[in-house]
Enzyme design. Structure first.
Site, short mmCIF file in Angstrom:
data_model
loop_
_atom_site.label_atom_id
_atom_site.label_comp_id
_atom_site.label_asym_id
_atom_site.label_seq_id
_atom_site.Cartn_x
_atom_site.Cartn_y
_atom_site.Cartn_z
N GLU A 72 -0.15 -9.38 -1.01
CA GLU A 72 -1.57 -9.70 -0.81
C GLU A 72 -2.33 -9.69 -2.14
O GLU A 72 -3.20 -10.53 -2.37
CB GLU A 72 -2.19 -8.70 0.18
CG GLU A 72 -1.64 -8.90 1.59
CD GLU A 72 -1.96 -7.75 2.54
OE1 GLU A 72 -1.70 -6.59 2.19
OE2 GLU A 72 -2.49 -8.03 3.64
N GLY A 88 0.83 -5.11 0.67
CA GLY A 88 -0.34 -5.21 -0.21
C GLY A 88 0.00 -5.81 -1.57
O GLY A 88 -0.88 -6.37 -2.23
N ALA A 132 0.86 -1.19 0.00
CA ALA A 132 0.00 0.00 0.00
C ALA A 132 0.89 1.23 0.00
O ALA A 132 2.04 1.18 0.45
CB ALA A 132 -0.89 -0.01 1.24
N GLU A 147 4.89 -5.21 6.98
CA GLU A 147 4.15 -4.16 7.68
C GLU A 147 4.65 -3.96 9.10
O GLU A 147 4.60 -2.86 9.65
CB GLU A 147 2.65 -4.49 7.69
CG GLU A 147 1.94 -4.38 6.33
CD GLU A 147 1.98 -5.64 5.49
OE1 GLU A 147 2.78 -6.57 5.80
OE2 GLU A 147 1.20 -5.72 4.53
C1 LIG Z 1 -2.04 -3.23 2.29
C2 LIG Z 1 -1.66 -3.30 3.75
C3 LIG Z 1 -2.88 -2.94 4.55
O1 LIG Z 1 -1.33 -4.62 4.07
C4 LIG Z 1 -0.55 -2.36 4.18
C5 LIG Z 1 0.76 -2.30 3.42
O2 LIG Z 1 0.96 -2.81 2.34
S1 LIG Z 1 1.95 -1.33 4.16
C6 LIG Z 1 3.30 -1.30 3.02
C7 LIG Z 1 4.18 -2.50 3.13
N1 LIG Z 1 5.33 -2.35 2.26
C8 LIG Z 1 6.51 -1.91 2.69
O3 LIG Z 1 6.69 -1.60 3.84
C9 LIG Z 1 7.60 -1.83 1.66
C10 LIG Z 1 8.12 -0.41 1.54
N2 LIG Z 1 9.20 -0.29 0.57
C11 LIG Z 1 10.45 -0.75 0.80
O4 LIG Z 1 10.75 -1.35 1.80
C12 LIG Z 1 11.47 -0.43 -0.24
O5 LIG Z 1 11.01 0.62 -1.04
C13 LIG Z 1 11.81 -1.63 -1.17
C14 LIG Z 1 12.52 -2.74 -0.35
C15 LIG Z 1 10.57 -2.20 -1.85
C16 LIG Z 1 12.77 -1.16 -2.30
O6 LIG Z 1 13.88 -0.50 -1.73
P1 LIG Z 1 14.86 0.38 -2.65
O7 LIG Z 1 15.26 -0.40 -3.85
O8 LIG Z 1 15.92 0.92 -1.77
O9 LIG Z 1 13.92 1.57 -3.22
P2 LIG Z 1 13.38 2.83 -2.42
O10 LIG Z 1 14.29 3.98 -2.62
O11 LIG Z 1 13.00 2.48 -1.03
O12 LIG Z 1 11.97 3.10 -3.21
C17 LIG Z 1 11.94 3.79 -4.44
C18 LIG Z 1 10.79 4.78 -4.37
O13 LIG Z 1 9.57 4.05 -4.16
C19 LIG Z 1 8.92 4.56 -3.01
N3 LIG Z 1 8.18 3.48 -2.35
C20 LIG Z 1 8.56 2.21 -2.17
N4 LIG Z 1 7.62 1.52 -1.52
C21 LIG Z 1 6.63 2.38 -1.25
C22 LIG Z 1 5.38 2.26 -0.61
N5 LIG Z 1 4.93 1.09 -0.11
N6 LIG Z 1 4.61 3.35 -0.50
C23 LIG Z 1 5.00 4.54 -1.01
N7 LIG Z 1 6.17 4.71 -1.69
C24 LIG Z 1 6.98 3.64 -1.78
C25 LIG Z 1 10.05 5.11 -2.14
O14 LIG Z 1 9.56 6.00 -1.20
C26 LIG Z 1 10.93 5.73 -3.19
O15 LIG Z 1 10.37 6.95 -3.62
P3 LIG Z 1 11.08 8.36 -3.24
O16 LIG Z 1 10.95 8.47 -1.75
O17 LIG Z 1 12.50 8.25 -3.70
O18 LIG Z 1 10.27 9.38 -3.97
#
Ligand SMILES: CC(C)(O)CC(=O)SCCNC(=O)CCNC(=O)[C@H](O)C(C)(C)COP(=O)(O)OP(=O)(O)OC[C@H]1O[C@@H](n2cnc3c(N)ncnc32)[C@H](O)[C@@H]1OP(=O)(O)O
Length: 261
Positions: free
Chosen positions: A115, A112, A65, A135
């Protein structure tokens, strides 16, 4: 229909949906999930389409998400909206589609994203795929089926470890654990997903719907109820023209020509 966050096209009899927010690792904004639902509904209504594929890009199927969408929310917002199902046209359309949907996963399928892949009927994984429910790392838990579908797919031990620690599974572990049906070299994933979906699309549609329903009943009922459902569904295929055609074709040593009737 104009989509902002996904690319949608019909490839033969296959409805192809590509998540398209590469700048955000295909994070599932509410708008994106809503568009996925609209595309699924459109393909469900299109008689020329027999199966669908949801995919992402080589780096990410989807990283969950959109955390930037969610961070300012509080309990009462989420509870009253029934988040993440508040965009009912999205998750509900995925959960209730009758045509089979294959998830073709390369790179990250997290939160998500994992999921969404699990809500599809099966997952074809690239050798680069990584699955997780991280999460817990951001102080919350899965909310779109992760604790339930992951546990049913891989068992309590692995699901519990993944949900409690945020550990990711690579493609090989996911295949061994039963989360994905097959692993493919990343460069072959798209072609194979299209081939498999195309094969399903050519099968008798009533038989496909019944097979999908019957397998899903296994998740929601006792063995006895499931077996009874399967027998009734099996018998009802004999009310279709496609069953006559399929069995005639076998006896006559030719390919069946299913009419989906
Ligand atoms: C649906 C529910 C209810 O179950 C809830 C959820 O899904 S909560 C979200 C769970 N997901 C996460 O916690 C994953 C978050 N992302 C990461 O851990 C990392 O981005 C990665 C491991 C997937 C990739 O890492 P890396 O290669 O170092 O790239 P980044 O620089 O982190 O990301 C690039 C760019 O994408 C944006 N990004 C990544 N994931 C998300 C996200 N889930 N939501 C919003 N944006 C996301 C990240 O912020 C970067 O953007 P910028 O900040 O550079 O503009």
């Amino acid at each position: 229909m104009e989509y902002q966050n996904i690319l949608v096209e019909t490839r033969g009899a296959v409805g192809w949906i590509q998540l398209n927010r590469p700048e955000a690792m295909n994070a599932l904004s509410m708008a994106l999930v809503s568009e996925v639902g609209q595309a699924i509904e459109a393909f469900q209504a299109d008689d020329e389409v027999g199966a669908m594929v949801i995919t992402g890009n080589e780096k990410a199927f989807a990283a969950g998400a959109d955390i930037k969408d969610m961070e300012g929310q509080d309990f009462i917002d989420l509870f009253l909206a029934d988040f993440p199902y508040n965009r009912r046209d999205g998750w509900d359309s995925l959960n209730t589609a009758r045509k089979p949907i294959i998830a073709a996963v390369s790179g990250f399928a997290l939160g998500g994203g994992c999921e969404m892949a699990m809500a599809c009927d099966f997952i074809l994984a690239a050798d680069t795929a990584r699955f997780g429910q991280p999460e817990i790392n951001i102080g919350t838990i899965p909310g779109a089926g992760g604790t339930q579908r992951l546990t049913r797919a891989v068992g309590k031990a692995k699901a519990m470890e993944m949900c409690l620690t945020g550990r990711m599974m690579d493609a090989e572990e996911a295949e061994r654990a039963g989360l994905v049906s097959r692993i493919l070299p990343a460069e072959e994933l798209e072609a194979e997903a299209l081939k498999v979906a195309g094969k399903i699309a050519k099968m008798s549609r009533p038989a496909v719907y019944m097979a999908k329903e019957a397998v899903n009943v296994a998740f929601e009922s006792s063995l006895q109820e499931g077996l009874r459902f399967e027998r009734r569904a099996f018998a009802s295929t004999f009310a279709t023209e496609d069953q006559k055609e399929g069995m005639n074709a076998f006896v006559e040593k030719r390919k069946p020509d299913f009419k989906h009737r």
